[in-house]
Design a protein around this motif. Structure first.
Motif, PDB file in Angstrom:
ATOM      1  N   ARG A   1       0.826  -1.215   0.000  1.00  0.00           N
ATOM      2  CA  ARG A   1       0.000   0.000   0.000  1.00  0.00           C
ATOM      3  C   ARG A   1       0.863   1.269   0.000  1.00  0.00           C
ATOM      4  O   ARG A   1       0.627   2.201  -0.766  1.00  0.00           O
ATOM      5  CB  ARG A   1      -0.932  -0.007   1.214  1.00  0.00           C
ATOM      6  CG  ARG A   1      -2.002  -1.094   1.168  1.00  0.00           C
ATOM      7  CD  ARG A   1      -2.959  -1.014   2.355  1.00  0.00           C
ATOM      8  NE  ARG A   1      -2.294  -1.277   3.633  1.00  0.00           N
ATOM      9  CZ  ARG A   1      -1.856  -0.361   4.471  1.00  0.00           C
ATOM     10  NH1 ARG A   1      -1.991   0.937   4.178  1.00  0.00           N
ATOM     11  NH2 ARG A   1      -1.283  -0.700   5.621  1.00  0.00           N
TER      12      ARG A   1
ATOM     13  N   GLU B   1       2.671   1.815  -3.338  1.00  0.00           N
ATOM     14  CA  GLU B   1       1.790   2.375  -4.362  1.00  0.00           C
ATOM     15  C   GLU B   1       1.580   3.869  -4.143  1.00  0.00           C
ATOM     16  O   GLU B   1       1.535   4.656  -5.097  1.00  0.00           O
ATOM     17  CB  GLU B   1       0.455   1.627  -4.351  1.00  0.00           C
ATOM     18  CG  GLU B   1       0.586   0.196  -4.853  1.00  0.00           C
ATOM     19  CD  GLU B   1      -0.685  -0.613  -4.663  1.00  0.00           C
ATOM     20  OE1 GLU B   1      -1.607  -0.124  -3.952  1.00  0.00           O
ATOM     21  OE2 GLU B   1      -0.770  -1.729  -5.211  1.00  0.00           O
TER      22      GLU B   1
ATOM     23  N   ASP C   1       0.219   5.815   8.753  1.00  0.00           N
ATOM     24  CA  ASP C   1      -0.424   4.751   7.980  1.00  0.00           C
ATOM     25  C   ASP C   1      -1.509   4.137   8.849  1.00  0.00           C
ATOM     26  O   ASP C   1      -1.236   3.650   9.943  1.00  0.00           O
ATOM     27  CB  ASP C   1       0.599   3.679   7.590  1.00  0.00           C
ATOM     28  CG  ASP C   1      -0.062   2.440   6.992  1.00  0.00           C
ATOM     29  OD1 ASP C   1      -0.918   2.609   6.102  1.00  0.00           O
ATOM     30  OD2 ASP C   1       0.264   1.312   7.434  1.00  0.00           O
TER      31      ASP C   1
ATOM     32  N   SER D   1      -5.217   3.334   1.283  1.00  0.00           N
ATOM     33  CA  SER D   1      -4.934   2.858  -0.077  1.00  0.00           C
ATOM     34  C   SER D   1      -5.109   3.957  -1.104  1.00  0.00           C
ATOM     35  O   SER D   1      -6.042   4.770  -1.019  1.00  0.00           O
ATOM     36  CB  SER D   1      -5.869   1.692  -0.427  1.00  0.00           C
ATOM     37  OG  SER D   1      -5.715   1.321  -1.784  1.00  0.00           O
TER      38      SER D   1
END
Length: 528
Positions: free
Chosen positions: A70, A73, A182, A187
């Motif tokens: 995640r 990305e 986080d 996402s």
């Protein structure tokens, strides 16, 4: 024999149960990187310097599931975003460096397990506590450090909806360290979605990139009026873009790109970054003409300058979120810019802190500050050079106090007439601190005639608010020549006198401060 056989069976069953429950216990205990084998990735980069990405896990927290994929990305998406706007503003195919495995779309993330629980790393002061352990890690593993820039992402094991920072973790930039978080399931795929998932992704992913910008040398910056409605630009990431990223047009402004152009992790080759720079504005002219504020002048610098940013920050906006900025390239050591006032968000009656930032090729940025104001929507720009009186023969003959140790090589009363805006007089604060009012007295060596006063506030704390100016020809009989207030801004401000006056001595008396503290500081004083 049968008895022995039964005992053997019971023993084997017991061992099996022990083994079974032991395995169950190990599987339930979170293991860093358990979803992927880090050894299967080959991290490379074409750049000599890369952003150090750190996943910080306090002692009472665990890594969120699938964090590596995640966050990779998110970082790759951010890298593409920065690339887009570096190209847009003419800086070429440049973005920040990352160690990554392109084929598997993974970024190298250093996992650092905190030695203390999350309560030891709160929003206030937690970044410094984390940094101690991060610095210790890289001190023990120097080959792992890829640059002077760090993004530190805290593992938060709960939802982070509601409130500014419900998890109470560091979320800001300090120097070249940026802190973000986080949460479970954060996402890139949620960007642009309706509802809570989309709004939280924009807030925290946009916020991560905003804070990362600070760690890459970026100050706050607002988009111009025309840029806000441009579908290719929109809201500045370093303004309020952390609330629009992935949901509506969001951009890096030209000024942000100018800062990043010389940032270490944007470099295409090795070099010496962030060394000392000596730079100043040699001359400046300023006026309002044909709907634009026009600034021109010359500068000096011992390190080349690639671009200059001209920043306009409303005095009430201490953080710079509302600052609108223009960028121009120097012509040798000369500069000029025209800033249409239709691009300003705040006019009316607004005091502005104006700064000229030189972007040096070694990544350093130096600035000189001035002040001007809008009055009934019209800018009153009067900080252009005046023909100031020569101060070379001036001397300090009296002062209430000065700081001789706590400010390093400056702080002395004589520094207020040395012609250098980077040095300053500071009232004494070590030992027995002095309180308001503060004063100093100057002998100009002979009678001089002046029509105005020049005051330069220190570019830092302890700015003076109210003042009185007395003059004399014998250092004994004093006349109040002028009194008033100095704007709470860095840089030079000019004040006209009621009429031309002649005198040899002057006494400057500081009455109070903008910050309410008992200390005073002033960079320069002069007459024109």
């Amino acid at each position: 024999m049968k008895t022995l056989y039964l005992k053997f069976i019971r023993l084997m069953s017991l061992l099996f149960l022990i083994s079974f429950f032991s395995c169950e216990q190990i599987e339930e205990k979170p293991i860093i990187g358990e979803d992927e084998d880090e050894e299967t990735f080959e991290y490379i980069s074409e750049k000599p310097y890369n952003l150090n990405v750190i996943y910080f896990v306090p002692a009472d927290k665990v890594p969120n599931e699938n964090y590596h994929q995640r966050l990779s990305e998110i970082m790759l998406d951010g890298q593409a975003f920065f690339l887009k706007y570096m190209k847009h503003w003419g800086y070429g195919n440049k973005t920040f460096g990352l160690l990554k495995d392109d084929s598997k779309k993974r970024v190298k993330i250093h996992v650092i397990n905190g030695t203390k629980p999350a309560s030891a790393y709160p929003y206030e002061g937690g970044g410094n506590e984390m940094r101690k352990e991060i610095d210790a890690y890289f001190s023990e593993n120097p080959s792992e450090k890829s640059s002077e820039h760090f993004l530190v992402i805290s593992a938060v094991n709960q939802a982070v909806t509601g409130g500014a920072n419900p998890a109470d973790v560091p979320f800001y930039g300090i120097g070249r360290y940026a802190y973000a978080l986080d949460y479970p399931g954060m996402s890139i795929d949620d960007l642009g979605k309706d509802g809570v998932a989309g709004s939280e992704a924009t807030k925290w992913i946009g916020g991560l990139l905003h804070e990362m910008g600070h760690g890459l040398n970026l100050p706050h910056c607002k988009e111009k009026v025309s840029e806000a409605s441009d579908p290719n630009l929109g809201t500045s990431l370093m303004g309020s873009g952390n609330y629009t990223y992935g949901n509506s047009p969001t951009c890096l402004t030209h000024s942000s790109a100018a800062y990043l152009n010389n940032c270490q992790v944007f470099a295409e080759s090795q070099g010496n970054f962030y060394g000392p720079v000596s730079s100043s504005i040699s001359s400046i002219q300023a006026n309002f003409e044909n709907g634009s504020i026009k600034i021109s002048g010359t500068f000096e610098s011992d390190v080349p300058v690639s671009d200059l940013t001209f920043s306009n920050r409303p005095e009430s906006d201490a953080g710079g979120y509302q600052a609108v900025k223009w960028v121009e390239k120097p012509d040798g050591t000369s500069f000029s810019v025209a800033m249409p006032i239709e691009e300003f968000w705040q006019k009316g009656n607004t005091l502005y802190d104006f700064s000229i930032v030189r972007h040096h090729t070694n990544g350093a940025n130096t600035a000189t500050n001035y002040a001007y104001s809008f009055e009934n929507d019209v800018p009153s720009v009067d900080f252009g050079d005046r023909d100031e009186l020569d101060k070379s023969a001036w001397s300090i003959v009296d002062f209430s106090s000065e700081e001789t140790s706590g400010e390093g090589q400056t702080g002395r009363a004589a520094d207020v007439i040395d012609g250098d805006s980077e040095t300053y007089w500071h009232s004494q604060w070590t030992g027995n601190a002095a309180s308001y009012p503060h004063h100093f007295t100057v002998d100009m060596s002979e009678v001089k005639t002046a029509k105005g006063l020049s005051i330069t506030q220190r570019n830092g704390q302890r700015k003076i608010k109210a003042y009185k100016l007395f003059v004399s020809n014998n250092n004994s009989d004093w006349t109040l020549l002028k009194e008033g207030e100095i704007p709470n801004l860095s840089g030079r401000v000019y004040f006209d006198l009621a009429s031309e006056s002649s005198f040899r001595y002057f006494k400057f008396e500081a009455i109070n401060s903008h910050d309410g503290h008992q200390f005073a500081a002033l960079a320069e004083i002069g007459f024109f």
